[in-house]
Design a protein around this motif. Sequence first.
Motif, PDB file in Angstrom:
ATOM      1  N   GLU A 132      -8.603   4.475  16.900  1.00  0.00           N
ATOM      2  CA  GLU A 132      -8.301   5.751  15.873  1.00  0.00           C
ATOM      3  C   GLU A 132      -9.543   4.037  14.830  1.00  0.00           C
ATOM      4  OE1 GLU A 132      -4.181   5.956  13.882  1.00  0.00           O
ATOM      5  OE2 GLU A 132      -3.998   4.218  14.956  1.00  0.00           O
ATOM      6  N   ARG A 133      -9.859   4.698  13.836  1.00  0.00           N
ATOM      7  CA  ARG A 133     -10.597   3.963  12.651  1.00  0.00           C
ATOM      8  C   ARG A 133     -10.245   3.831  11.626  1.00  0.00           C
ATOM      9  NH1 ARG A 133     -16.003   6.122  11.655  1.00  0.00           N
ATOM     10  NH2 ARG A 133     -15.865   6.239   9.575  1.00  0.00           N
ATOM     11  N   TYR A 134     -10.908   2.093  11.244  1.00  0.00           N
ATOM     12  CA  TYR A 134     -10.199   1.743   9.977  1.00  0.00           C
ATOM     13  C   TYR A 134      -9.729   2.426   8.590  1.00  0.00           C
ATOM     14  CZ  TYR A 134      -9.692  -2.409   7.409  1.00  0.00           C
ATOM     15  OH  TYR A 134      -9.613  -4.104   6.684  1.00  0.00           O
ATOM     16  N   ASP A 135     -11.252   2.961   8.152  1.00  0.00           N
ATOM     17  CA  ASP A 135     -11.275   3.617   7.569  1.00  0.00           C
ATOM     18  C   ASP A 135      -9.971   4.816   6.413  1.00  0.00           C
ATOM     19  OD1 ASP A 135     -13.191   1.874   6.174  1.00  0.00           O
ATOM     20  OD2 ASP A 135     -15.154   3.514   6.461  1.00  0.00           O
ATOM     21  N   ASP A 136     -10.045   5.299   8.296  1.00  0.00           N
ATOM     22  CA  ASP A 136      -8.596   6.452   8.296  1.00  0.00           C
ATOM     23  C   ASP A 136      -7.637   6.157   7.946  1.00  0.00           C
ATOM     24  OD1 ASP A 136     -10.802   8.170   8.164  1.00  0.00           O
ATOM     25  OD2 ASP A 136     -11.068   8.593  10.625  1.00  0.00           O
ATOM     26  N   VAL A 137      -7.559   5.114   8.828  1.00  0.00           N
ATOM     27  CA  VAL A 137      -5.757   4.028   8.402  1.00  0.00           C
ATOM     28  C   VAL A 137      -5.127   3.422   7.694  1.00  0.00           C
ATOM     29  CG1 VAL A 137      -4.688   2.553  10.206  1.00  0.00           C
ATOM     30  CG2 VAL A 137      -6.362   3.593  11.945  1.00  0.00           C
ATOM     31  N   MET A 138      -6.143   3.141   7.491  1.00  0.00           N
ATOM     32  CA  MET A 138      -5.863   2.649   5.985  1.00  0.00           C
ATOM     33  C   MET A 138      -5.885   4.046   4.524  1.00  0.00           C
ATOM     34  SD  MET A 138      -7.670  -0.836   4.678  1.00  0.00           S
ATOM     35  CE  MET A 138      -9.190   0.230   5.143  1.00  0.00           C
ATOM     36  N   ALA A 139      -6.348   4.950   4.652  1.00  0.00           N
ATOM     37  CA  ALA A 139      -6.356   5.579   3.710  1.00  0.00           C
ATOM     38  C   ALA A 139      -5.957   6.663   4.058  1.00  0.00           C
ATOM     39  CB  ALA A 139      -8.122   6.897   4.179  1.00  0.00           C
ATOM     40  N   ALA A 140      -4.374   6.569   4.913  1.00  0.00           N
ATOM     41  CA  ALA A 140      -3.415   7.315   5.100  1.00  0.00           C
ATOM     42  C   ALA A 140      -1.773   6.354   4.153  1.00  0.00           C
ATOM     43  CB  ALA A 140      -3.656   8.073   6.777  1.00  0.00           C
ATOM     44  N   GLU A 141      -2.265   5.579   4.196  1.00  0.00           N
ATOM     45  CA  GLU A 141      -1.471   4.642   3.779  1.00  0.00           C
ATOM     46  C   GLU A 141      -0.898   4.472   2.079  1.00  0.00           C
ATOM     47  OE1 GLU A 141       0.928   3.616   5.605  1.00  0.00           O
ATOM     48  OE2 GLU A 141       0.020   4.337   7.444  1.00  0.00           O
ATOM     49  N   SER A 142      -0.033   4.113   2.027  1.00  0.00           N
ATOM     50  CA  SER A 142       0.317   3.603   0.113  1.00  0.00           C
ATOM     51  C   SER A 142      -0.950   2.483  -0.094  1.00  0.00           C
ATOM     52  CB  SER A 142       1.539   3.012  -0.211  1.00  0.00           C
ATOM     53  OG  SER A 142       2.026   2.661  -1.099  1.00  0.00           O
ATOM     54  N   SER A 143      -0.356   1.965  -1.439  1.00  0.00           N
ATOM     55  CA  SER A 143      -1.474   0.586  -1.467  1.00  0.00           C
ATOM     56  C   SER A 143      -0.330  -0.591  -2.437  1.00  0.00           C
ATOM     57  CB  SER A 143      -2.191   0.678  -2.978  1.00  0.00           C
ATOM     58  OG  SER A 143      -1.866   1.607  -3.858  1.00  0.00           O
ATOM     59  N   GLU A 144       1.678   0.313  -1.743  1.00  0.00           N
ATOM     60  CA  GLU A 144       2.467  -0.337  -2.392  1.00  0.00           C
ATOM     61  C   GLU A 144       2.557  -1.520  -1.477  1.00  0.00           C
ATOM     62  OE1 GLU A 144       5.417  -1.712  -4.557  1.00  0.00           O
ATOM     63  OE2 GLU A 144       4.145   0.377  -5.722  1.00  0.00           O
ATOM     64  N   PRO A 145       2.595  -2.684  -1.728  1.00  0.00           N
ATOM     65  CA  PRO A 145       3.565  -3.707  -0.404  1.00  0.00           C
ATOM     66  C   PRO A 145       4.461  -3.118   1.058  1.00  0.00           C
ATOM     67  CG  PRO A 145       2.532  -4.553  -2.406  1.00  0.00           C
ATOM     68  CD  PRO A 145       2.443  -3.547  -2.830  1.00  0.00           C
ATOM     69  N   LEU A 146       4.054  -4.169   1.151  1.00  0.00           N
ATOM     70  CA  LEU A 146       5.721  -3.518   2.148  1.00  0.00           C
ATOM     71  C   LEU A 146       7.234  -4.498   1.464  1.00  0.00           C
ATOM     72  CD1 LEU A 146       4.281  -5.006   5.488  1.00  0.00           C
ATOM     73  CD2 LEU A 146       4.983  -2.420   5.020  1.00  0.00           C
ATOM     74  N   ALA A 147       8.148  -4.701   1.064  1.00  0.00           N
ATOM     75  CA  ALA A 147       8.834  -5.127   0.951  1.00  0.00           C
ATOM     76  C   ALA A 147       9.453  -6.163   1.165  1.00  0.00           C
ATOM     77  CB  ALA A 147      10.321  -3.950   0.830  1.00  0.00           C
ATOM     78  N   ASP A 148       9.323  -6.018   2.550  1.00  0.00           N
ATOM     79  CA  ASP A 148       9.410  -7.177   3.235  1.00  0.00           C
ATOM     80  C   ASP A 148       8.377  -8.437   3.533  1.00  0.00           C
ATOM     81  OD1 ASP A 148       8.425  -6.086   5.194  1.00  0.00           O
ATOM     82  OD2 ASP A 148      10.167  -7.146   6.907  1.00  0.00           O
ATOM     83  N   GLU A 149       7.129  -8.648   2.650  1.00  0.00           N
ATOM     84  CA  GLU A 149       6.579  -9.373   2.704  1.00  0.00           C
ATOM     85  C   GLU A 149       6.554 -10.973   3.028  1.00  0.00           C
ATOM     86  OE1 GLU A 149       2.514  -7.491   0.743  1.00  0.00           O
ATOM     87  OE2 GLU A 149       2.999  -8.880  -0.517  1.00  0.00           O
ATOM     88  N   CYS A 150       5.728 -11.339   4.193  1.00  0.00           N
ATOM     89  CA  CYS A 150       6.133 -13.187   4.741  1.00  0.00           C
ATOM     90  C   CYS A 150       5.045 -14.008   5.081  1.00  0.00           C
ATOM     91  CB  CYS A 150       7.236 -12.761   5.278  1.00  0.00           C
ATOM     92  SG  CYS A 150       7.580 -12.333   7.121  1.00  0.00           S
ATOM     93  N   GLU A 151       5.431 -14.914   5.710  1.00  0.00           N
ATOM     94  CA  GLU A 151       3.737 -15.712   5.758  1.00  0.00           C
ATOM     95  C   GLU A 151       3.743 -15.191   7.537  1.00  0.00           C
ATOM     96  OE1 GLU A 151       1.508 -16.843   4.098  1.00  0.00           O
ATOM     97  OE2 GLU A 151       2.171 -17.060   2.230  1.00  0.00           O
ATOM     98  N   GLY A 152       2.324 -14.827   7.771  1.00  0.00           N
ATOM     99  CA  GLY A 152       2.500 -15.209   8.658  1.00  0.00           C
ATOM    100  C   GLY A 152       1.476 -16.605   9.793  1.00  0.00           C
ATOM    101  N   ARG A 153       0.979 -16.438  10.977  1.00  0.00           N
ATOM    102  CA  ARG A 153      -0.324 -17.315  11.152  1.00  0.00           C
ATOM    103  C   ARG A 153      -0.690 -17.652  12.137  1.00  0.00           C
ATOM    104  NH1 ARG A 153       1.672 -22.688  10.935  1.00  0.00           N
ATOM    105  NH2 ARG A 153       0.220 -24.226  10.637  1.00  0.00           N
ATOM    106  N   GLU A 154      -1.780 -18.281  12.162  1.00  0.00           N
ATOM    107  CA  GLU A 154      -2.841 -17.472  12.468  1.00  0.00           C
ATOM    108  C   GLU A 154      -2.306 -18.429  14.296  1.00  0.00           C
ATOM    109  OE1 GLU A 154      -3.416 -21.892  11.976  1.00  0.00           O
ATOM    110  OE2 GLU A 154      -3.319 -19.748  10.883  1.00  0.00           O
ATOM    111  N   MET A 155      -3.560 -17.910  15.561  1.00  0.00           N
ATOM    112  CA  MET A 155      -2.931 -18.145  16.880  1.00  0.00           C
ATOM    113  C   MET A 155      -3.393 -18.083  17.307  1.00  0.00           C
ATOM    114  SD  MET A 155      -0.105 -17.564  20.110  1.00  0.00           S
ATOM    115  CE  MET A 155      -0.926 -16.866  21.552  1.00  0.00           C
TER     116      MET A 155
END
Length: 512
Positions: A132-155
């Motif tokens: 899928e194209r990155y810009d198309d994927v984002m365009a279909a989504e809301s700009s409202e943050p996820l309700a359960d935002e939490c810190e991830g981590r690099e591996m």
Amino acid sequence: MTPGWHAEHTPDKPAIVLASSGEVVTYAELEDRSVRFARALRARGLDVGDHIAIVLENHRAFLEVTWAAQRSGLHYTAVNRHLRPSEVQYVLDDCGAVAIVSSEELAEVVSGLDTSRLRARISVGGELPGFERYDDVMAAESSEPLADECEGREMLYSSGTTGRPKGVRKPLPATPLGDPSAPPVMIAQGLLATGAAEGAVYLSPAPLYHAAPLVFSMSWQRLGATVVVMENFDPAACLQAIQRYRVTHGQFVPTMFVRMLRLPKEQREGYDVSSLRTVVHAAAPCPIAVKRQMIDWWGPIIHEYYSGTEDIGTSFITPQEWLEHPGSVGRPMNECHIVGADGEEAPVGEEGIIYFAGGRPFEYHNDPAKTASISNEKGWRTLGDVGRLDADGYLYLTDRAAHMIISGGVNIYPQEAENVLAGHPDVADVAVIGVPDEEMGEAVKAVVQLSDPAMASDEVAAALIAWCRGELASYKCPRTVDFVDELPRDPSGKLYKRLLREKYWEGHDSRI
């Protein structure tokens, strides 16, 4: 401490600038795009604790994607884009990624991958079959943050310079985004404690798939700095970026210093680097002569730290301390021990394996035996480096144990000769390795990249050996010199000694 705070208070401030193209992503845009992409990943079934792989060049979207993963509670693995498809496939399978982000530029690599089991395949900057194209994927989504935002981590994975790369897996924080107890937030707090100032412009000249460039770029963005990302490192372009963007802070590796110093004097001195406030270097030992030249040029602003992706121990040294203790990587910030061949702690001034007590928890992913192998019976852990502590508690690195040459029963650490040869005005790059020798087992050889390849000759080889013997005992110096057009380094400057050794050890028994 999140980009969201800066998006609210300084929305138009550049968060990302691509050095060559000048493309800008503001904090408002970084927040919006990372939120939308986080929602897109959740919509495709990625939940807290899942894993995403990022196979990208230094692209605007790189930090947008990592921030989306960071705020979604995901593990994210940035993959070396120079790997072959089979090597990338190994990392994908080993880390258990359920999504991949790549680009049209890397189609040759990605087209050879089996991505059939992945839940999401997304391409930035162009078309990839089955993605899928990155810009198309984002365009279909809301700009409202996820309700359960939490810190991830690099591996992230080790470079694989001595074999298959291993994933360095650290506990997932899963704390609320920006929580001060999360290690990624603590790193940003550490930058504040060391003098990060308002209006900082941070230059990241290395590939973002490496630990330090990625973690430090994101940490500076937590503080609201502008991060200038070089698409590819070039010494003149680096100096131009410092001048053009009035860079205040940056992180380099010694190879970059060498390449800038090798520019014609009138060229490098033609750039204005007066905006620089603090520079840090790490990742590989820096020859004393090289660092002295850099301090003479840029002033006493060059700091150094020693650590590893595993984060089991760290040392740090200021330029003022270094001038009093040249060659040191600083005082360890957690308990450090030098252990001799007998397994006992070595006296002050004697060399041995560097161990640390404490440090952060981690494991080598899917390799409990390797995880266990780095600890001794006291619970101290090591990265396999050799060094010593002086009477003032400053740490000096000798070399990696894996690089040691055994010639006639004598242990030789090639870094000593490499440091001496790197100071020769005709040497652009150098590696010292052990090669087969019927009488001695191994003989010391220097593989040299000259500033002018046309100079290669037996006379220059003899002169380099003599230069080295002027500084070191003869047994530590190369007996022979080979010339190459370029040494096998990755773009961050890490040398693939394994590739050099393979050429000379083919058909012989090698201990490494």
